[in-house]
Design a protein around this motif. Structure first.
Motif, short mmCIF file in Angstrom:
data_model
loop_
_atom_site.label_atom_id
_atom_site.label_comp_id
_atom_site.label_asym_id
_atom_site.label_seq_id
_atom_site.Cartn_x
_atom_site.Cartn_y
_atom_site.Cartn_z
N ILE A 116 0.81 -1.14 0.06
CA ILE A 116 -0.09 0.00 0.14
C ILE A 116 0.98 1.31 -0.06
N ALA A 117 2.02 1.20 0.82
CA ALA A 117 2.71 2.51 1.04
C ALA A 117 3.63 2.52 -0.21
N THR A 260 -4.31 -6.67 -10.54
CA THR A 260 -2.56 -6.93 -11.20
C THR A 260 -2.06 -5.60 -11.03
N VAL A 261 -1.66 -5.22 -9.91
CA VAL A 261 -0.95 -4.07 -9.34
C VAL A 261 0.60 -4.17 -9.22
N LEU A 262 1.18 -3.40 -9.71
CA LEU A 262 2.91 -3.39 -9.61
C LEU A 262 3.18 -2.38 -8.48
N THR A 263 3.86 -2.94 -7.53
CA THR A 263 4.21 -2.18 -6.24
C THR A 263 5.39 -2.80 -5.55
N THR A 264 5.55 -1.99 -4.45
CA THR A 264 6.75 -2.66 -3.68
C THR A 264 6.54 -4.10 -3.05
N PHE A 265 7.36 -4.76 -2.77
CA PHE A 265 7.36 -6.07 -2.26
C PHE A 265 8.07 -6.29 -1.03
N ARG A 266 7.45 -6.34 0.18
CA ARG A 266 8.10 -6.74 1.53
C ARG A 266 9.22 -5.99 1.70
N THR A 267 10.15 -6.87 2.03
CA THR A 267 11.66 -6.32 2.45
C THR A 267 12.38 -5.92 1.32
N GLY A 268 12.00 -6.12 0.19
CA GLY A 268 13.04 -5.62 -1.01
C GLY A 268 12.27 -5.93 -2.50
N GLY A 269 12.34 -5.11 -3.28
CA GLY A 269 12.20 -5.33 -4.57
C GLY A 269 10.59 -4.97 -5.09
N ASP A 270 10.23 -5.53 -6.13
CA ASP A 270 8.86 -5.35 -6.57
C ASP A 270 8.13 -6.56 -6.97
N CYS A 271 6.78 -6.42 -6.92
CA CYS A 271 5.98 -7.63 -7.49
C CYS A 271 4.91 -7.28 -7.87
N VAL A 272 4.24 -7.91 -8.78
CA VAL A 272 2.90 -7.82 -9.38
C VAL A 272 1.92 -8.58 -8.61
N LEU A 273 0.93 -7.70 -7.95
CA LEU A 273 -0.05 -8.43 -6.91
C LEU A 273 -1.26 -8.72 -7.86
N SER A 274 -1.55 -9.78 -8.06
CA SER A 274 -2.52 -10.31 -8.97
C SER A 274 -3.97 -10.68 -8.45
N GLN A 275 -4.02 -11.13 -7.15
CA GLN A 275 -5.21 -11.54 -6.40
C GLN A 275 -6.06 -10.45 -6.37
N GLN A 276 -7.45 -11.00 -6.80
CA GLN A 276 -8.44 -10.00 -6.56
C GLN A 276 -9.03 -9.62 -5.40
N GLY A 277 -8.71 -10.56 -4.37
CA GLY A 277 -9.37 -10.41 -3.01
C GLY A 277 -8.60 -9.29 -2.31
N GLN A 278 -7.69 -8.55 -2.67
CA GLN A 278 -7.03 -7.57 -2.31
C GLN A 278 -7.48 -6.09 -3.21
N SER A 279 -8.09 -6.40 -4.15
CA SER A 279 -8.27 -5.27 -5.09
C SER A 279 -8.65 -3.89 -4.73
N THR A 280 -9.41 -3.73 -3.83
CA THR A 280 -9.99 -2.43 -3.12
C THR A 280 -9.10 -1.84 -2.13
N SER A 281 -8.19 -2.70 -1.52
CA SER A 281 -6.92 -2.09 -0.97
C SER A 281 -6.03 -1.55 -1.66
N TYR A 282 -5.71 -1.94 -2.96
CA TYR A 282 -4.62 -1.36 -3.82
C TYR A 282 -5.39 0.06 -4.29
N ALA A 283 -6.66 -0.10 -4.84
CA ALA A 283 -7.61 1.20 -5.25
C ALA A 283 -7.38 2.28 -4.46
N THR A 284 -7.55 2.04 -3.00
CA THR A 284 -7.68 2.97 -1.83
C THR A 284 -6.36 3.65 -1.77
N ALA A 285 -5.31 2.77 -2.07
CA ALA A 285 -3.75 3.56 -1.93
C ALA A 285 -3.82 4.57 -3.16
#
Length: 408
Positions: A116-117, A260-285
């Motif tokens: 989210i950050a 399918t959101v590309l953002t920061t991944f945990r302790t390092g790097g990037d990741c594409v987060l593709s699960q729909q179950g979190q979709s509004t979390s990313y939209a809120t950000a």
């Protein structure tokens, strides 16, 4: 106009599907990572994705950065913490914050808060990664209300600590509060904390709810999004279709990318987060990032004024119509910063503006009584004259026939 997505929901509730797309990754040193198939993002290997997040283009973020970058704005991420070991969060970009569950707020066991950050304020780290936040100069205030050293059920932790987290964020100087969470329960302590935050001039943005994570999967109000003064956010796909996982209702004010959101991944790097179950979390950000840009641009504006700007200028099919799927449409920060708004602008009524009267449609009665023909007498005279001539001609013809000799 945004539409509900009709695809099948996948994945377990509460779980993240973490996928690094093939062909778009580089190693920490900038060397391309070759692989033919998508590969899972893992804690033990740092990867970066060179592509720019598609959500930035949809929001027109680079155009907006000519006006504001979020500099001087503090965005509180009330979540699972934010990992400051990620390269996108150099020193000074994330404050120490506070944890209500043990351990520092600058650690993140689940990765949710860090993702989210990153959407909100990830720093540009050069060619090795395309990831950058909507408000790349904003400062993140991590408020950790779940996970941590205390363990326990995360849903219960969030419910118990949410009001305290909001109150702390206000006291710590937050300008925007991001709440990528929701519940069907309207808790009094949370409602009071939100009211105090809005009263203190803080823009509060919350998830409209994820169906696959909800105990109540039917559409309807979700909180804190439905609390007064809060911007409720639904998630959309690339074609601006509301994701099937987004919960619909009158609490939805805006929409933003969440699939399918590309953002920061945990302790390092990037990741594409593709699960729909979190979709509004990313939209809120994404909406929180947009709010940070507006807060820098309009430092003295009230939360209601900034919310009105975001809603009035959102992208939608019909300017005068809001719906329970996407609210007033997909957020557009550049337009929100440049529009001249008054009572004549289509959309939500501006704060302090006059409510638009809903006048009933005008009804008129059509008189089907035949109107008198002013030329009727003349037409009647001509008709009788023609009839007389016809009779005379017929009479002359018959008389002539009678005078003809029979033997001729």
């Amino acid at each position: 106009m945004t539409r509900r997505r009709t695809g099948r929901r996948t994945g377990a509730a509460g779980a993240l599907t973490l996928v690094l797309l093939a062909g778009g990754a580089v190693s920490p040193t900038g060397t391309p990572v070759a692989h033919a198939e998508p590969r899972a993002c893992t804690e033990d290997q740092v990867r970066y994705v060179a592509d720019e997040p598609s959500g930035l283009a949809r929001l027109g973020a680079r155009r907006a950065w000519a006006l504001a970058t979020g500099r001087g704005v503090v965005v509180a991420v009330i979540d699972s913490g934010v990992s400051t070991t990620n390269a996108h969060f150099p020193a000074g970009s994330v404050l120490p914050g506070r944890s209500f569950v043990g351990g520092p707020a600058t650690t993140d066991e689940t990765g949710h808060g860090t993702a989210i950050a990153g959407i909100i304020a990830a720093r540009d780290i050069g060619k090795r990664s395309g990831v950058v936040g909507v408000a790349p100069a904003a400062t993140i205030l991590p408020v950790k209300i779940s996970g941590g050293e205390s363990g326990g059920d995360e849903a219960e932790q969030r419910a118990a600590n949410l009001a305290r987290g909001i109150t702390y964020a206000v006291s710590a100087g937050a300008d925007v509060i991001n709440l990528s969470l929701s519940t069907s329960s309207d808790r009094r302590d949370v409602r009071s904390a939100v009211a105090a935050a809005v009263g203190a001039g803080v823009v509060v943005v919350a998830s409209a709810g994820n169906r696959e994570q909800a105990t109540e999967v039917k559409d309807g109000l979700r909180y804190p999004a439905a609390n007064p003064g809060v911007l409720g956010v639904a998630a959309t796909t690339g074609p601006d279709e509301v994701t099937e996982d987004s919960i619909h209702g009158p609490h939805v004010d805006l929409a933003a990318p969440g699939d399918t959101v590309l953002t920061t991944f945990r302790t390092g790097g990037d990741c594409v987060l593709s699960q729909q179950g979190q979709s509004t979390s990313y939209a809120t950000a994404y909406v929180s990032g947009a709010a940070a840009l507006l807060r820098q641009r309009f430092p003295s504006a009230s939360p209601a004024e900034l919310s009105h700007r975001l809603q009035s200028t959102a992208s939608r099919g019909t300017r005068t119509i809001r719906d329970d799927l996407s609210g007033w449409g997909v957020v557009q920060p550049y337009e929100a910063m440049t529009a001249v708004l008054d009572d004549t602008v289509a959309g939500p009524v501006r704060p302090g503006g006059a409510p638009r009267a809903s006048l009933p449609p005008a009804v008129s009665t059509v008189d089907l009584t035949p109107a008198p023909d002013p030329r009727a007498p003349a037409r009647e005279t001509v008709l009788w004259l023609l009839l007389g001539i016809a009779v005379a001609v017929l009479g002359l013809g018959m008389g002539r026939m009678l005078r003809v000799p029979r033997g001729s």
